[in-house]
Motif scaffolding. Sequence first.
Motif, mmCIF file in Angstrom:
data_model
loop_
_atom_site.group_PDB
_atom_site.id
_atom_site.type_symbol
_atom_site.label_atom_id
_atom_site.label_comp_id
_atom_site.label_asym_id
_atom_site.label_seq_id
_atom_site.Cartn_x
_atom_site.Cartn_y
_atom_site.Cartn_z
ATOM 1 N N PHE A 255 -61.428 -11.221 108.311
ATOM 2 C CA PHE A 255 -60.824 -11.247 109.640
ATOM 3 C C PHE A 255 -61.883 -10.861 110.661
ATOM 4 O O PHE A 255 -62.796 -10.091 110.366
ATOM 5 C CB PHE A 255 -59.656 -10.262 109.717
ATOM 6 N N HIS B 25 -56.629 -9.299 115.201
ATOM 7 C CA HIS B 25 -57.756 -9.941 114.532
ATOM 8 C C HIS B 25 -57.397 -11.394 114.256
ATOM 9 O O HIS B 25 -56.229 -11.757 114.250
ATOM 10 C CB HIS B 25 -58.067 -9.252 113.201
ATOM 11 N N GLN B 26 -58.423 -12.201 114.012
ATOM 12 C CA GLN B 26 -58.221 -13.606 113.686
ATOM 13 C C GLN B 26 -58.649 -13.823 112.237
ATOM 14 O O GLN B 26 -59.720 -13.377 111.820
ATOM 15 C CB GLN B 26 -59.050 -14.484 114.619
ATOM 16 N N TYR B 27 -57.785 -14.515 111.478
ATOM 17 C CA TYR B 27 -58.120 -14.832 110.086
ATOM 18 C C TYR B 27 -59.151 -15.940 110.067
ATOM 19 O O TYR B 27 -59.008 -16.959 110.728
ATOM 20 C CB TYR B 27 -56.857 -15.259 109.329
ATOM 21 N N GLN C 179 -66.665 -8.698 111.783
ATOM 22 C CA GLN C 179 -65.866 -9.237 110.684
ATOM 23 C C GLN C 179 -65.619 -8.150 109.646
ATOM 24 O O GLN C 179 -66.526 -7.391 109.318
ATOM 25 C CB GLN C 179 -66.579 -10.419 110.030
#
Length: 187
Positions: free
Chosen positions: A82, A70-72, A90
């Motif tokens: 995330f 995941h991307q913060y 999200q």
Amino acid sequence: MASTADFKNGLCLEFNHDIMTIVEFQHVKPGKGPAFVRTKLKSLTSGKVLDKTFSSGEKVTTARVEKRPHQYIYNDDMGYHFMDMETFEQIPIEVKLIERPELLKEGQMVDILIHDETERPLGVELPPFVELMVTYTEPGIKGDTATNTLKPATLETGAIVMVPLFVEQDIMIKVDTRDGSYSERVK
């Protein structure tokens, strides 16, 4: 099901109505009596560490836990948000499930541990090292290098890390996320 012979660091177990991960274990074979395995188990839901001794060959129930990238994105009063890079969904995660949230930088990739059966997030694993910019630090005094002297430095995320005297403001450094310590300058 798994036995004590299958134990390794990071193995997830269902124990005491909780999901635990093995932090460390030691197989002990005393001269007198049966062999046993001494373990330290960490709860993935509460973060508490428990010492438990298992008889050698004892069966335990393993938990199916998956790591998903995941991307913060950002944080607010609902938690840290995330985004799944495949589905663009999200998810908010509470701050207590993140080991060192002060080292999270927007856009950073992390692994989220998710319980397969309930699809519940259990924790966030940061990469071993993150590169962050020093936004403020006091200047080092020239010639004060007789010992390994450290000074505090404020990073772009707001975290404060102890760094050597030669580190100056506006320099990128590498920080170890396991203990939150300075590792090296980024060239």
